[in-house]
Scaffold this active site. Structure first.
Site, PDB file in Angstrom:
ATOM      1  N   CYS A   1       9.265  48.562  -0.942  1.00  0.00           N
ATOM      2  CA  CYS A   1      10.059  49.737  -1.328  1.00  0.00           C
ATOM      3  C   CYS A   1       9.233  50.654  -2.154  1.00  0.00           C
ATOM      4  O   CYS A   1       8.764  49.933  -3.327  1.00  0.00           O
ATOM      5  CB  CYS A   1      11.400  49.508  -1.909  1.00  0.00           C
TER       6      CYS A   1
ATOM      7  N   GLU B   1       0.901  -1.191   0.104  1.00  0.00           N
ATOM      8  CA  GLU B   1       0.114  -0.053   0.034  1.00  0.00           C
ATOM      9  C   GLU B   1       1.005   1.111   0.037  1.00  0.00           C
ATOM     10  O   GLU B   1       2.021   1.122   0.405  1.00  0.00           O
ATOM     11  CB  GLU B   1      -0.830  -0.053   1.265  1.00  0.00           C
TER      12      GLU B   1
ATOM     13  N   CYS C   1      17.944  50.909  -2.699  1.00  0.00           N
ATOM     14  CA  CYS C   1      17.875  52.585  -2.927  1.00  0.00           C
ATOM     15  C   CYS C   1      17.754  53.200  -1.789  1.00  0.00           C
ATOM     16  O   CYS C   1      17.660  54.412  -1.756  1.00  0.00           O
ATOM     17  CB  CYS C   1      16.739  52.844  -3.819  1.00  0.00           C
TER      18      CYS C   1
ATOM     19  N   LYS D   1       2.485   4.519   1.414  1.00  0.00           N
ATOM     20  CA  LYS D   1       2.889   5.098   2.759  1.00  0.00           C
ATOM     21  C   LYS D   1       2.460   6.560   2.624  1.00  0.00           C
ATOM     22  O   LYS D   1       3.140   7.204   2.258  1.00  0.00           O
ATOM     23  CB  LYS D   1       4.201   4.945   3.169  1.00  0.00           C
TER      24      LYS D   1
ATOM     25  N   CYS E   1      15.178  50.097   1.950  1.00  0.00           N
ATOM     26  CA  CYS E   1      15.342  49.125   0.792  1.00  0.00           C
ATOM     27  C   CYS E   1      16.996  48.947   0.548  1.00  0.00           C
ATOM     28  O   CYS E   1      17.703  49.880   0.767  1.00  0.00           O
ATOM     29  CB  CYS E   1      14.802  50.089  -0.636  1.00  0.00           C
TER      30      CYS E   1
ATOM     31  N   TYR F   1      -6.481   2.651   6.711  1.00  0.00           N
ATOM     32  CA  TYR F   1      -5.567   1.283   6.196  1.00  0.00           C
ATOM     33  C   TYR F   1      -5.380   0.073   7.275  1.00  0.00           C
ATOM     34  O   TYR F   1      -4.802  -0.558   7.031  1.00  0.00           O
ATOM     35  CB  TYR F   1      -4.246   1.731   5.728  1.00  0.00           C
TER      36      TYR F   1
ATOM     37  N   ASP G   1       1.944  10.039   3.490  1.00  0.00           N
ATOM     38  CA  ASP G   1       2.792  11.138   4.220  1.00  0.00           C
ATOM     39  C   ASP G   1       1.683  12.340   4.970  1.00  0.00           C
ATOM     40  O   ASP G   1       1.648  13.364   4.414  1.00  0.00           O
ATOM     41  CB  ASP G   1       3.736  11.914   3.117  1.00  0.00           C
TER      42      ASP G   1
ATOM     43  N   LYS H   1      11.073   2.874   2.657  1.00  0.00           N
ATOM     44  CA  LYS H   1      10.819   4.258   2.378  1.00  0.00           C
ATOM     45  C   LYS H   1      11.656   4.706   0.976  1.00  0.00           C
ATOM     46  O   LYS H   1      12.717   4.064   0.440  1.00  0.00           O
ATOM     47  CB  LYS H   1      12.189   4.761   3.549  1.00  0.00           C
TER      48      LYS H   1
ATOM     49  N   CYS I   1      13.042  53.329  -7.885  1.00  0.00           N
ATOM     50  CA  CYS I   1      14.251  52.185  -7.321  1.00  0.00           C
ATOM     51  C   CYS I   1      14.773  51.391  -8.618  1.00  0.00           C
ATOM     52  O   CYS I   1      14.004  50.935  -9.353  1.00  0.00           O
ATOM     53  CB  CYS I   1      13.341  51.450  -6.515  1.00  0.00           C
TER      54      CYS I   1
HETATM   55  S1  IVH Z   1       0.085   0.532   9.017  1.00  0.00           S
HETATM   56  C1  IVH Z   1       0.339  -1.640  12.712  1.00  0.00           C
HETATM   57  N1  IVH Z   1      -0.187   1.397   6.436  1.00  0.00           N
HETATM   58  O1  IVH Z   1       3.278   5.175   8.678  1.00  0.00           O
HETATM   59  C2  IVH Z   1      -0.045  -1.141  11.677  1.00  0.00           C
HETATM   60  N2  IVH Z   1       0.732   2.745   8.270  1.00  0.00           N
HETATM   61  O2  IVH Z   1       5.947   4.484   9.869  1.00  0.00           O
HETATM   62  C3  IVH Z   1       0.554   0.456  11.815  1.00  0.00           C
HETATM   63  N3  IVH Z   1       1.330   5.039   7.459  1.00  0.00           N
HETATM   64  O3  IVH Z   1       2.401   5.278  12.052  1.00  0.00           O
HETATM   65  C4  IVH Z   1       0.501   1.329  10.605  1.00  0.00           C
HETATM   66  N4  IVH Z   1       0.606   4.877   5.421  1.00  0.00           N
HETATM   67  O4  IVH Z   1       1.248   6.839  10.252  1.00  0.00           O
HETATM   68  C5  IVH Z   1       0.267   1.809   7.779  1.00  0.00           C
HETATM   69  N5  IVH Z   1      -0.595   2.208   4.433  1.00  0.00           N
HETATM   70  C6  IVH Z   1      -0.340   2.509   5.622  1.00  0.00           C
HETATM   71  C7  IVH Z   1       0.306   3.827   6.157  1.00  0.00           C
HETATM   72  C8  IVH Z   1       0.826   3.847   7.433  1.00  0.00           C
HETATM   73  C9  IVH Z   1       1.157   5.806   6.246  1.00  0.00           C
HETATM   74  C10 IVH Z   1       1.991   5.723   8.548  1.00  0.00           C
HETATM   75  C11 IVH Z   1       1.469   5.498   9.981  1.00  0.00           C
HETATM   76  C12 IVH Z   1       2.399   4.851  10.886  1.00  0.00           C
HETATM   77  C13 IVH Z   1       3.654   5.419  10.190  1.00  0.00           C
HETATM   78  C14 IVH Z   1       4.784   4.234  10.492  1.00  0.00           C
END
Ligand code: IVH
Length: 692
Positions: free
Chosen positions: A451, A130, A436, A132, A433, A243, A134, A339, A456
């Site tokens: 300014c 899935e 000038c 991740k 400024c 999620y 941000d 990551k 100027c």
């Molecule tokens: S699962 C026990 N799924 O990433 C399961 N986390 O670095 C816990 N996060 O604290 C998390 N997308 O804030 C999960 N698809 C995703 C996610 C996700 C972002 C974040 C979440 C977690 C952090 C961990």
């Protein structure tokens, strides 16, 4: 979530009510509004316009006002709330919110898989991969069908209660029919995010109010959760993806491990309940090599998503395997984060330069120790205004975190006070400024120091640089450096002199051979017959961008017709609001500006709107806007096609828009357009057909 029959049913009740408002039952109206909220925010398939929603909503408000005892806590009216958040109480989570272990490459992923296979005694493991997200993680607790609590992650054991703010996110249902699943209590997790588009729109709004922009969508989302005023949270247009389900909370009810075997199944269950859980965002992959390939491919696609992600999360799909592997005190053994390459870096804020723009605005620019992020070296970042420096407490000599996301302009995220040695110094904003020496002024409603000296030299030079730039008069051989050089040598003092250059003297300068002089002469000469909109844009009238310049040009014959238009008349043009109209009006009522235009006319510049309407002009009078990535045409080509056929390009979605042409990954413009019934939403292919 809703069956076809239900959808048709709700739709027909809605239409009947809109056409003939009648006494509708409170409970039925609530269901109707919940249905439309779901269609819009979760299913992304709205069925009514904003206006129609408002009619229904207002009726609900009226009915509830007449019978306050009938208000339920999950009524759509109850999201709003008038009270401010006083304090955010710390509350323990039902299940600790563990973090994830990180991985960065194929070796890390193979290690993770090997340990999992050993623990599970299996040859191969199936994973659910899935995005991740941000953003900021949240936990939601539903009891007896109602959302009763929303918390931040906090330290993982206990978080802060932020229910009122979470209710502002319309994709989070206030109630769900848990009892139909035999469930009494359920805890789920997800991430609150701000889409790139909402982030840009929000920063535009801040800029228009002369406020400092937010550093990135993650900070914008996280910061929103702890805001005092829930209404401000609502304005931020946040989203949430769900999620994770704390499986044990389900088992209090009728959901047994036999009924729900996999993580992906739980995401489907959540979707069926009415949550915006991961649907098309997830991928089931049957072995680790497939996961590794997917991770590598996906990283390249990262910037095409409408929201920011910082990696992928790889989860063992089988719940019984998850159970078997268990967790350490920090993280589950059945999941790992992969990551992507960092887009943040730390560096030293070495110096600050104050640059004066063409409107006189003084912008502090951070001079940084050069650092590479995502393949680009960054050594200079705008700090926008004084407030930005104070809010982030940036000091000379500070170690700062900087970020460059995709094609977004680099930003300073924050300073790291813990690394201060005591030698760092406060950044003093100048009173005068830097170019000038004229005293700087700041209007009460603005955050920028300006300014206001019309003479100027920085402003004069910047105005000329803008005048010759690519989107303005497009005088190709005339770079910034030449403008500065000629200005310093007093060969060029103002815009009209661009057309009266002393080429004999220039020819004697180092680096100016016959060829480059000929090129420059030809480019200057060619610019005289540029279309009118380019000249309007080149003049640098405040708030008049390229699109507005095109609109204005299409409504006039000679540029000086603008002297005779009132603010009201200007406002009747597509895309021209109060602020823009005022600015244009003022520009054309200033004697020196009129004198400049007349001088340019006497030098032979085109002042007339030439008719760009094609012979058939089959798009004549129609307004278009393109959004998302086009695959067949370049955006500029597509826009030119509209204009060549007599149509106009608008810069934003409004009721004046006739067609929104939608490319890939369209964002909030599409969402906004869906709410205005009169706008036709078409694909790129349909657009091409239309132009034939
Ligand atoms: S699962 C026990 N799924 O990433 C399961 N986390 O670095 C816990 N996060 O604290 C998390 N997308 O804030 C999960 N698809 C995703 C996610 C996700 C972002 C974040 C979440 C977690 C952090 C961990």
């Amino acid at each position: 979530m809703y069956t076809k029959a239900q959808i048709l049913d709700f739709q027909s009740i809605t239409k009947q009510f809109i056409e003939h408002p009648h006494n509708i039952e409170l409970e039925q109206l609530r269901k109707l509004l919940k249905f439309h909220e779901y269609q819009y925010y979760v299913a992304a398939a709205p069925l009514i316009s904003d206006y129609e929603y408002d009619v229904l909503y207002q009726q609900l408000v009226n009915l509830e006002a007449a019978s306050p005892h009938l208000i339920t806590i999950d009524s759509p009216t109850q999201r709003v709330g008038n009270s401010l958040n006083n304090n955010f109480e710390t509350i323990p989570h039902l299940v600790p919110m563990l973090s994830l272990e990180n991985s960065y490459n194929a070796d890390d992923l193979n290690d993770f898989d090997r340990k999992a296979r050993e623990g599970a005694q299996l040859e191969e493991i199936t994973y659910c991969v899935e995005p991740k997200f941000d953003g900021a993680s949240i936990s939601l607790v539903y009891e007896n069908d109602m959302l009763v609590r929303a918390c931040t992650r906090g330290d993982g054991v206990a978080g802060e209660e932020i229910t009122q703010n979470i209710k502002q996110i319309r994709s989070i249902p206030l109630s769900i029919p848990l009892s139909e699943y035999g469930i009494h209590q359920m805890e789920i997790r997800g991430e609150v995010i701000m889409s790139k588009k909402s982030f840009e729109d929000f920063n535009e709004k801040l800029k228009a109010k002369q406020l400092s922009p937010l550093a990135n969508p993650r900070n914008a989302a996280a910061g929103s959760l702890r805001m005092k005023d829930p209404k401000e949270v609502a304005e931020r247009n946040l989203d949430a993806f769900i999620y994770h389900i704390s499986f044990y909370t389900l088992q209090n009810g009728a959901i047994t491990p036999e009924l729900l075997k996999t993580h992906s199944g739980s995401l489907e269950l959540l979707w069926n309940m009415g949550f915006r859980s991961l649907q098309k965002e997830k991928k089931i992959i049957s072995n680790i090599q497939g996961v590794i390939n997917f991770c590598n491919d996906f990283e390249l696609e990262r910037d095409t998503l409408p929201y920011e992600i910082d990696g992928l999360v790889i989860k063992i799909n089988d719940f019984s395997l998850q159970e078997k592997l268990g967790m350490t005190s920090h993280h589950p053994r059945w999941a790992i984060a992969y990551k992507f390459k960092a887009r943040q870096a730390t560096t030293i804020l070495e110096n600050v330069e104050f640059q004066v723009g063409r409107t006189g605005a003084v912008t502090p620019v951070a001079k940084l120790k050069a650092v590479a992020i995502g393949g680009v070296t960054v050594s200079s970042i705008s700090m926008h205004n004084e407030e930005y420096i104070r809010e982030k407490d940036l000091r000379l000599g500070d170690t700062v975190i900087i970020e460059r996301a995709g094609d977004v302009i680099p930003q300073i995220v924050q300073s790291i006070p813990a690394l201060r040695k005591g030698t760092e110094t406060i950044i003093e904003f100048p009173n005068a400024c830097p170019v000038c020496d004229y005293a700087l002024e700041k209007e009460e409603t603005e955050a920028v120091w300006r300014c206001n000296n019309p003479l100027c030299s920085a402003q004069i030079v910047e105005r000329m640089i803008h005048f010759v730039s690519k989107d303005a008069m497009d005088i190709k051989s005339f770079g910034d450096a030449n403008i500065r050089k000629f200005y310093e040598m007093e060969l060029l003092k103002n815009i009209p002199q661009i057309y009266q250059l002393d080429f004999e003297t220039i020819g004697k300068l180092e680096g100016f051979g016959k060829k480059s002089i000929d090129n420059l002469k030809a480019a200057i000469e060619a610019s005289k017959s540029q279309p009118l909109y380019r000249l309007i844009y080149a003049l640098g009238i405040r708030f008049v961008g390229e699109t507005t310049a095109k609109t204005i040009a299409s409504h006039i014959h000679h540029i000086l017709d603008l002297e005779n238009l009132t603010e009201e008349q200007l406002q009747s043009f597509e895309d021209v609001g109060v602020k823009v109209a005022k600015s244009i009006y003022h520009y054309f009522h200033e004697t020196k500006n009129i004198a400049l235009i007349k001088e340019l006319e006497s030098l032979g510049l085109n002042m007339i709107q030439t008719n760009t309407t094609a012979v058939d002009g089959n798009l004549s009078g129609l307004n278009f806007l393109f959004t998302g990535t086009l695959t067949q045409l370049k955006r500029s080509e597509a826009e030119a096609m509209v204009e060549a056929r007599g149509g106009h390009i608008l810069s934003g979605v409004s009721s004046k828009l006739n067609y929104l042409v939608v490319g890939e990954d369209a964002g909030s413009k599409l969402e906004k357009a869906k709410k205005i019934a009169s706008i036709k939403i078409i694909t790129e292919g349909e657009f091409v057909e239309l132009t034939k």
